[in-house]
Motif scaffolding. Sequence first.
Motif, PDB file in Angstrom:
ATOM      1  N   PHE A  52      -1.079  -9.693  59.323  1.00 26.81           N
ATOM      2  CA  PHE A  52      -1.909 -10.623  60.091  1.00 26.81           C
ATOM      3  C   PHE A  52      -2.676  -9.844  61.143  1.00 26.81           C
ATOM      4  O   PHE A  52      -2.118  -9.006  61.852  1.00 26.81           O
ATOM      5  CB  PHE A  52      -1.041 -11.701  60.751  1.00 26.81           C
ATOM      6  N   ASP A  53      -3.962 -10.124  61.272  1.00 30.13           N
ATOM      7  CA  ASP A  53      -4.836  -9.439  62.220  1.00 30.13           C
ATOM      8  C   ASP A  53      -5.066 -10.355  63.423  1.00 30.13           C
ATOM      9  O   ASP A  53      -5.796 -11.340  63.335  1.00 30.13           O
ATOM     10  CB  ASP A  53      -6.163  -9.096  61.544  1.00 30.13           C
ATOM     11  N   PHE A  54      -4.439 -10.020  64.549  1.00 26.42           N
ATOM     12  CA  PHE A  54      -4.552 -10.874  65.736  1.00 26.42           C
ATOM     13  C   PHE A  54      -5.901 -10.728  66.440  1.00 26.42           C
ATOM     14  O   PHE A  54      -6.161 -11.429  67.415  1.00 26.42           O
ATOM     15  CB  PHE A  54      -3.412 -10.569  66.706  1.00 26.42           C
ATOM     16  N   SER A  55      -6.741  -9.852  65.945  1.00 27.34           N
ATOM     17  CA  SER A  55      -8.091  -9.749  66.528  1.00 27.34           C
ATOM     18  C   SER A  55      -9.048 -10.743  65.884  1.00 27.34           C
ATOM     19  O   SER A  55     -10.193 -10.856  66.301  1.00 27.34           O
ATOM     20  CB  SER A  55      -8.620  -8.321  66.340  1.00 27.34           C
ATOM     21  N   CYS A  98       7.383 -15.552  53.778  1.00 27.71           N
ATOM     22  CA  CYS A  98       6.142 -14.813  53.498  1.00 27.71           C
ATOM     23  C   CYS A  98       5.020 -15.298  54.404  1.00 27.71           C
ATOM     24  O   CYS A  98       4.877 -16.508  54.643  1.00 27.71           O
ATOM     25  CB  CYS A  98       5.726 -14.986  52.048  1.00 27.71           C
ATOM     26  N   ILE A  99       4.201 -14.359  54.885  1.00 29.69           N
ATOM     27  CA  ILE A  99       3.000 -14.655  55.668  1.00 29.69           C
ATOM     28  C   ILE A  99       1.852 -13.869  55.055  1.00 29.69           C
ATOM     29  O   ILE A  99       1.954 -12.647  54.872  1.00 29.69           O
ATOM     30  CB  ILE A  99       3.188 -14.273  57.146  1.00 29.69           C
ATOM     31  N   LEU A 100       0.787 -14.578  54.710  1.00 32.08           N
ATOM     32  CA  LEU A 100      -0.355 -13.967  54.024  1.00 32.08           C
ATOM     33  C   LEU A 100       0.121 -13.140  52.824  1.00 32.08           C
ATOM     34  O   LEU A 100      -0.306 -12.011  52.592  1.00 32.08           O
ATOM     35  CB  LEU A 100      -1.171 -13.103  54.981  1.00 32.08           C
ATOM     36  N   ASN A 101       1.048 -13.728  52.072  1.00 34.19           N
ATOM     37  CA  ASN A 101       1.601 -13.150  50.839  1.00 34.19           C
ATOM     38  C   ASN A 101       2.410 -11.872  51.065  1.00 34.19           C
ATOM     39  O   ASN A 101       2.677 -11.126  50.123  1.00 34.19           O
ATOM     40  CB  ASN A 101       0.496 -12.873  49.810  1.00 34.19           C
ATOM     41  N   LYS A 102       2.808 -11.623  52.293  1.00 36.32           N
ATOM     42  CA  LYS A 102       3.648 -10.463  52.575  1.00 36.32           C
ATOM     43  C   LYS A 102       5.029 -10.964  52.979  1.00 36.32           C
ATOM     44  O   LYS A 102       5.161 -11.821  53.860  1.00 36.32           O
ATOM     45  CB  LYS A 102       3.051  -9.607  53.690  1.00 36.32           C
ATOM     46  N   GLU A 103       6.061 -10.407  52.364  1.00 38.25           N
ATOM     47  CA  GLU A 103       7.431 -10.852  52.594  1.00 38.25           C
ATOM     48  C   GLU A 103       8.052 -10.109  53.783  1.00 38.25           C
ATOM     49  O   GLU A 103       7.819  -8.906  53.973  1.00 38.25           O
ATOM     50  CB  GLU A 103       8.268 -10.603  51.342  1.00 38.25           C
ATOM     51  N   TYR A 104       8.878 -10.848  54.570  1.00 40.76           N
ATOM     52  CA  TYR A 104       9.513 -10.283  55.768  1.00 40.76           C
ATOM     53  C   TYR A 104      10.993 -10.639  55.783  1.00 40.76           C
ATOM     54  O   TYR A 104      11.411 -11.648  55.188  1.00 40.76           O
ATOM     55  CB  TYR A 104       8.863 -10.854  57.036  1.00 40.76           C
ATOM     56  N   PRO A 105      11.788  -9.884  56.488  1.00 37.10           N
ATOM     57  CA  PRO A 105      13.146 -10.351  56.801  1.00 37.10           C
ATOM     58  C   PRO A 105      13.065 -11.644  57.607  1.00 37.10           C
ATOM     59  O   PRO A 105      12.088 -11.875  58.331  1.00 37.10           O
ATOM     60  CB  PRO A 105      13.736  -9.209  57.624  1.00 37.10           C
ATOM     61  N   LYS A 106      14.080 -12.460  57.506  1.00 31.51           N
ATOM     62  CA  LYS A 106      14.048 -13.785  58.131  1.00 31.51           C
ATOM     63  C   LYS A 106      13.697 -13.722  59.609  1.00 31.51           C
ATOM     64  O   LYS A 106      12.804 -14.459  60.080  1.00 31.51           O
ATOM     65  CB  LYS A 106      15.400 -14.477  57.950  1.00 31.51           C
ATOM     66  N   GLU A 107      14.364 -12.869  60.381  1.00 32.92           N
ATOM     67  CA  GLU A 107      14.137 -12.819  61.820  1.00 32.92           C
ATOM     68  C   GLU A 107      12.710 -12.375  62.138  1.00 32.92           C
ATOM     69  O   GLU A 107      12.057 -12.921  63.038  1.00 32.92           O
ATOM     70  CB  GLU A 107      15.151 -11.881  62.487  1.00 32.92           C
TER      71      GLU A 107
END
Length: 563
Positions: free
Chosen positions: A92-95, A370-379
């Motif tokens: 994710f691009d916060f800009s 997943c955010i923007l099709n990218k998977e993350y650890p739960k936390e």
Amino acid sequence: MQCRQCKNQFEHRPEDLLFYKKMDLPPATLCKYCRRQHLLCWRQQRYVYGRTCDVTGKQIVSTFPPKSDYKVVDRDYWWSDVWNPLDYGRDFDFSQPFFPQFDKLMHEVPMACIFNSKEVNSAYCTYGGEMKNCYLVHASWAVEDSMYGSMVISSKDCVDCLQVQKCEGCYECIGCSGCYNTHYSLYSERCIDSLFLASCYDCINCVGCVNLRKKNHCILNKQYTKEEYEKKVLALKLDTREGMEAFAKEFGILRLKEPHKFANLINCEDTTGDHVRDLKRCAFSFNGGDNAQDCAYVSNFLGPMTDVQNGYGVGDGFERGYMIYDTGVKGSDLYFCGTVWGCAYAYYCFNCHSSFELFGCSGVRNKKYCILNKEYPKEDYLELKKKIIAHMKETGEWGEYFPPSIAPFGYNTTLSYEYVPLTKEQALAQGFKWEDALPDTRGKENAQSAELGNTIQDVHDDITQKIFACADCGKNYKIIKQELAFYKKMNIPAPHKCPDCRYVIRLKKRNPHDLWHRQCMCVRPGHGHHVDGVQCRSEFETVYAPERKETIYCEECYRAEFV
């Protein structure tokens, strides 16, 4: 407050404000009509195109036009494991605002050419499931051997029907349920071998009747013996085009004379809307039912459902959602999503399935966090989600649906156009897209309408090889073999109008998905609940606009006279 699009003033109901608080969402900045318009400009369910799969080169049928700037693939390829939606994941691009990032993702992730499931020989059907031998039947479920329908549920052998359920052998029916071999009828239930009915229940062998209950052998609400009925029906020549069209006018005159119930609400409690049953505390809801509770601004829904606002095509067993369409069954907690089946806790997603905790994803299946099709650890996912929501609050995006400028379809092909028709100039000025290359042809006809005959018995089987021009719009259309067989079986004249024009005519006959506050027009004090004076003082929210000519009754007056 003032709607930020149409500039009209609107108020949030107290129940709406409680809902926003419960779901931790900001109050809507659009009125209910503009919210519906922004949501449904993402749903294109009637136009199908021939095109090439962008990966395999296979010829496919698609809701996306050939020149669409999305990557469109064969449905079976899309559901396969030969590609991975997470390969398109990005940070994710916060800009930047969120919506442009999501738009870019949608343009890169493959799109399924058509949205349907469990179909057999029904490739031209969209937003449906468990379809067999169907052609151009949309937004439907568990349908067999049917054509040119929309919102058809658990039915068989139905043609040119809208909003019907558990019907068989029906033609040109709207809002009917449990009917068999019934044609040209509206909002009737459990009727058999009948034509031109309106608001009739449990009738057999009736023609041109309104507000009847458990009757046999009636014509224009007049009782006949079986022998008299058969002779008169034969004399009407309803198997001919002229006879059918002439009788349709007589039926229309009778409908205007007969009182109409203010809305079709069956076994509902504290509910406003039309063509719904078994609802509690639901507002502005249309075409659905069976145990929905605490919902508002929903249409075309089925089965138990709770705490949903601004939904279309919401599935059985769904809980908690806002600004959503096409949810599949047994999902929960979807917000600002479209075509998200069997998911829970998904936000701003499109065409995702059987997943949990998604944010801004496209095409994801069987995944978590997943955010923007990218998977993350739960936390990490939960922390990043909080930051993105805070960022979207700063950009003004949080709580708003996707802007129409990034919708995949042209406004004029979507459901929004059916509710709010706009010119191309108006649509573009309001930020919507437009589709110039609609899937139709003109000037290719090689037969005259006279070849369609006055009765279906005049028509030869080779008619399926010919091309006709619609009597209304001039668009070319064909009579397919399955269709001709249905007309011959039911002894129905072949249509002179294309499927699109026939659909538009049905939409005009359907009660509008809108409400007006009015008073009962009954002037018969014998109904018992009139307090003083002659006219009933009951007030209600009705689908009949004040300028319409029908006489509108409240529930009590209607029941006193007809039930």
